[in-house]
Design an enzyme around this catalytic site. Structure first.
Site, mmCIF file in Angstrom:
data_model
loop_
_atom_site.group_PDB
_atom_site.id
_atom_site.type_symbol
_atom_site.label_atom_id
_atom_site.label_comp_id
_atom_site.label_asym_id
_atom_site.label_seq_id
_atom_site.Cartn_x
_atom_site.Cartn_y
_atom_site.Cartn_z
ATOM 1 C CG HIS A 358 68.679 36.113 109.944
ATOM 2 N ND1 HIS A 358 67.667 35.265 110.304
ATOM 3 C CD2 HIS A 358 68.333 36.619 108.740
ATOM 4 C CE1 HIS A 358 66.755 35.234 109.347
ATOM 5 N NE2 HIS A 358 67.138 36.056 108.387
ATOM 6 C CE LYS A 546 72.098 25.294 120.211
ATOM 7 N NZ LYS A 546 71.010 26.184 119.964
ATOM 8 N NE ARG A 547 78.420 25.651 111.454
ATOM 9 C CZ ARG A 547 78.909 26.300 110.404
ATOM 10 N NH1 ARG A 547 78.116 26.615 109.391
ATOM 11 N NH2 ARG A 547 80.193 26.622 110.324
ATOM 12 C CE LYS A 552 75.155 28.985 116.822
ATOM 13 N NZ LYS A 552 73.725 29.247 116.687
ATOM 14 C CB THR A 654 64.902 27.631 114.367
ATOM 15 O OG1 THR A 654 66.164 27.338 113.785
ATOM 16 C CG2 THR A 654 64.447 28.992 113.926
ATOM 17 C CE LYS A 658 64.446 23.408 113.169
ATOM 18 N NZ LYS A 658 65.799 23.587 112.617
HETATM 19 O O1 DL6 Z 1 66.953 33.574 112.100
HETATM 20 C C1 DL6 Z 1 67.452 32.329 111.850
HETATM 21 C C2 DL6 Z 1 68.719 32.115 112.620
HETATM 22 C C3 DL6 Z 1 68.569 32.404 114.096
HETATM 23 O O2 DL6 Z 1 67.642 31.512 114.633
HETATM 24 C C4 DL6 Z 1 69.893 32.245 114.805
HETATM 25 O O3 DL6 Z 1 69.778 32.651 116.120
HETATM 26 C C5 DL6 Z 1 70.931 33.088 114.121
HETATM 27 O O4 DL6 Z 1 72.201 32.859 114.679
HETATM 28 C C6 DL6 Z 1 70.962 32.762 112.626
HETATM 29 N N1 DL6 Z 1 71.860 33.686 112.018
HETATM 30 C C7 DL6 Z 1 72.674 33.358 111.081
HETATM 31 C C8 DL6 Z 1 73.562 34.499 110.718
HETATM 32 N N2 DL6 Z 1 74.168 34.328 109.538
HETATM 33 N N3 DL6 Z 1 74.548 35.323 109.043
HETATM 34 N N4 DL6 Z 1 74.804 36.305 108.739
HETATM 35 O O5 DL6 Z 1 72.720 32.255 110.583
HETATM 36 O O6 DL6 Z 1 69.684 32.963 112.059
#
Ligand code: DL6
Length: 809
Positions: A358, A546-547, A552, A654, A658
């Site tokens: 991821h 988002k975080r 980002k 994601t 949404k």
């Molecule tokens: O795949 C789900 C999500 C992606 O949509 C995001 O782009 C990506 O940043 C996130 N990855 C994490 C990484 N954590 N770790 N290791 O949350 O996954």
């Protein structure tokens, strides 16, 4: 399932249940008790189906998948479960007769503190889709007592408060004491010869942790499937505690007790210290070992098949590397408990396990120091060492003299255990989560593995569940879609594409505009109530949630806003289309730049919102404690979806899906799943700007970018950068951000993309001016969002990776 027939039956059962649960008259119930009563009523309704689901899987010996994830960011379950069993209306009417509103009851449920971001939310969408598609698949994770943290903003700054989400209990879970298992930590492990000349492992002086499962039903959508999310809680073993006490060492005994209880206390313990990292590794092994032991036990008892056929009936998925210890733990079970030969055990392990990556951010790639790993998990370390030795021998045989190759695929190297390498090697399938991300994995991050195992790699673009993010979050839009194209899309989201047929129809577009306005009003009411602030519903709602992370680029967004503010101040007669900029997201507690970004957003927001000269045209708000429930209010209200990460950095995203599902237009870079969103909807229905991933990569590899040059050549950038440090933003200083942008040469190309970002905003305003065209684009986005349903993603995992089939219960 025997459902409540009508609201009368609902009221009768509710009254009986409430009396038994709370020993009170209905009029004395608190709202929280009302919520819990309904939750227990739903549990009663689904209990038979839950039992039956497991029986049918076992009777048919159906192949099952277990999705191991360190996070499941579930969100509230009351409404989604009511929708799933088709009883939302009856419940609403019954409650109304009894004097309550469902809308007031739903917020009584706290968002479970079981996840924090994209990876965890994806896992939640996935188990939702598995149940909806009647696929035999379950989740496995940890029952954290405390979530990440509750975020408050005080004087513009993030303050982290404990997220004690379990404080009122969790009515959806069932504790299963009879299914507890023991997990071993520490001690010493070594190989010794047996009488018949073989080697066997001895693991002694370890301490045991009791893992107790809490099961949460995962209720299918309008079907009878009820899968399971199994959450493990760590408890001390009474025998071990007693043994310590009888040995007379009370301190050791209490240390043991405390250490054990810590394992499932916090989601993501602070990992800046050795103790914190050790605790995380303990969590990972705890989840993996408990999960696997229970899977193997169930398989042997219910399927009664040989362990040599394990992979034919069981698939195990590791969601990123946190559960990577599945590989050596399954080996341990097969070798030490089942007495298999190494080659057989390895073959079965690799056939069983599949891995999703991821992230390509180097700092997110998990590595553990060997001494820590070895002391905590001595037997597992021996197995990892053997896997590594055999692997490197093979690599050196295949690529003689190429030590670079060996280094780049080693599991043990430089004193560390490389979890991504272990995951790739121990799996039969490795996938990324969007096309561009999967390509980057093959081309760079895992390139050396790709050259050795080209067929192991694939892409599975993420998706989100339309049941939560459209049906539940946006009933107004859902009803309009039903009216326009019928309701088949609810079961088959790909049918949303039919909306294209009405996407130029003026009557439909007017209604779509009305729905958007209604959703903006709902959000505005919430903001008025929570923040005592008015936001104008005819302004453009531009949202980034988002975080908070440098890659980002919330920083790009707020600098764009600040520039707009300066422009308005310098040109008092200038009129721009009114904008409401909304932000939400948590920064990791030790991440200075992210926290300073939050502060910058809040200080700029304060300055703008108080300035009468501009605040009719511009409004900026940072919403506290962004979580799934707040998301359900924000996505439906958005006009513009900010997806502005540095190209090549966001694996998928994601939130972008949404937003589009709710008719927002993407303002984004060519990153993650934005690329596919753009391709599906067409460039004319999204606004794309900025460097492409290849250009970013090129700069990283060959240099040629200087943020100081941007500073010198662009007066807008100069003004913005100076204002970060000269006190002109309400007297505050943002030195850390200034340094990262200028002194550390702007790793994420914020300044490089700044001009293009401003132009993209101008383009958004231009397009918004033509409302018919705007809502046409909005409709096109909704129509294409069916592709980004997690049902499509899960069908791909099911057929290409897990090889599981639907089972009717
Ligand atoms: O795949 C789900 C999500 C992606 O949509 C995001 O782009 C990506 O940043 C996130 N990855 C994490 C990484 N954590 N770790 N290791 O949350 O996954």
């Amino acid at each position: 399932m025997k459902k409540w027939q009508d609201k009368e039956e609902f009221k009768k059962i509710f009254t009986e249940k409430a009396h038994v649960l709370w020993e009170k008259e209905l009029r004395d119930l608190t709202l929280n008790e009302v919520y819990q009563t309904i939750a227990y009523m739903i549990r009663d309704l689904v209990s038979e189906d839950w039992i039956r689901t497991n029986e049918v899987y076992a009777e048919q010996k159906a192949k099952q998948v277990y999705y191991f994830s360190i996070e499941f960011l579930l969100g509230r379950l009351l409404q989604s479960n009511l929708i799933g069993i088709g009883l939302e209306d009856i419940c609403r009417q019954g409650l109304e007769d009894l004097g309550w509103k469902l809308e007031d009851v739903v917020p009584q449920e706290r968002d479970p503190g079981l996840g924090n971001g994209g990876l965890g939310r994806l896992a939640a969408c996935f188990i939702d889709s598995l149940a909806a598609l009647q696929l035999p698949g379950h989740g496995c994770s940890i029952r954290y007592q405390y979530g990440l943290f509750n975020q408050r903003i005080v004087d513009g700054q993030q303050v982290e408060l404990p997220d004690n989400w379990l404080v009122n209990g969790y009515p959806w879970e069932v504790k299963r004491v009879d299914k507890a298992v023991n997990v071993r930590f520490g001690g010493n492990a070594y190989m010794r010869p047996t009488e018949d000349g073989e080697l066997e492992c001895v693991h002694e002086n370890y301490s045991s942790v009791r893992a107790v499962p809490y099961d949460v039903p995962v209720i299918g959508y309008h079907n009878d499937t009820v899968n399971t999310l199994r959450l493990w809680r760590a408890e001390y073993s009474r025998e071990d505690l007693y043994r310590e006490l009888t040995l007379g060492d009370r301190h050791r005994a209490f240390r043991y007790k405390n250490n054990v209880q810590l394992i499932s206390r916090f989601l993501y313990p602070e990992d800046s210290t050795e103790d914190g990292r050790r605790l995380r590794l303990m969590q990972e092994y705890f989840m993996v070992s408990a999960g696997l032991q229970s899977i193997v036990r169930h398989y042997k008892r219910k399927y009664k098949e040989s362990m040599y056929k394990f992979d034919q009936y069981i698939a195990i998925h590791i969601n990123d590397t946190h559960p990577a210890l599945v590989v050596p733990e399954l080996m341990r079970i097969l070798l030490d408990e089942e007495g298999m030969a190494w080659e057989d055990a390895w073959d079965i392990t690799c056939r069983t396990v599949a891995y999703t990556n991821h992230t390509i951010l180097p700092e997110a790639m998990e590595k553990w120091s060997i001494p820590m790993f070895q002391s905590l998990l001595p037997r597992i370390y021996l197995i990892v060492e053997e896997i590594n030795n055999r692997w490197l021998k093979e690599v050196r045989r295949l690529y003689p003299g190429d030590e670079n190759k060996a280094r780049s695929v080693a599991i043990l190297w430089d004193g560390q255990v490389h979890m991504a390498h272990l995951s790739v090697l121990g799996s039969h399938s490795v996938n990324g989560v969007a096309e561009i991300h999967s390509q980057i994995l093959k081309d760079s991050t895992l390139h050396q593995f790709y050259t050795i195992f080209p067929n192991r790699f694939s892409n599975k673009t993420n998706g989100v569940t339309h049941r939560r993010w459209l049906i539940e979050a946006n009933p107004q839009l859902s009803d309009l879609i039903d009216e326009a194209i019928g309701d088949e899309w609810r079961l088959e989201p790909s049918k949303l594409i039919r909306l294209k047929t009405v996407s130029s129809d003026s009557a439909f577009l007017d209604k779509l505009a009305k729905v958007k306005k209604a959703r903006k009003e709902i959000l505005a009411d919430y903001i008025k109530k929570e923040y005592d602030t008015n936001i104008a519903v005819d302004s453009i709602f531009d949202i980034q949630i988002k975080r908070i992370h440098l890659y980002k680029r919330q920083l790009l967004n707020i600098l764009g806003i600040l520039h707009l503010y300066y422009t308005l101040k310098a040109n008092p007669d200038l009129r721009v289309r009114p904008h409401t900029f909304l932000f939400g997201g948590k920064a990791a507690s030790g991440y200075g730049e992210a926290k300073q970004t939050i502060k910058l957003i809040n200080v700029v927001a304060n300055m703008i919102n108080r300035d009468k000269q501009v605040n009719k045209q511009l409004k900026v708000l940072f919403l506290e404690n962004y979580n799934v429930s707040l998301g359900q209010l924000l996505f439906p209200a958005a006009d513009v979806s900010e997806q502005i990460s540095t190209a090549g950095k966001e694996a998928s995203g994601t939130g972008n899906m949404k937003f589009m599902m709710n008719g927002a237009i993407t303002l984004g870079t060519m990153d993650g799943a934005n690329v596919e969103i753009c391709r599906e909807v067409g460039m004319e229905h999204c606004v794309i700007f900025g460097l492409r991933a290849e250009e970013v990569m090129n700069y990283y590899m060959h240099g040629g970018y200087s943020s100081w040059n941007m500073y010198s050549s662009d007066p807008r950038i100069r003004q913005l950068m100076n204002s970060l440090v000269d006190g002109s933003i309400n007297g505050e200083h943002f030195g850390m951000l200034y340094e990262s942008l200028l002194d550390r040469n702007d790793e994420f190309f914020v300044l490089k993309d700044f001009a293009a970002y401003c132009e993209a905003h101008t383009e958004i305003s231009r397009r918004y001016a033509n409302q018919k065209q705007w809502f046409h684009s909005s409709a096109i986005n909704i129509a294409h969002s069916g592709y980004f349903s997690s049902d499509r993603t899960i069908q791909q995992y099911a057929s290409d990776i897990w090889r599981i089939k639907p089972v009717k219960v």
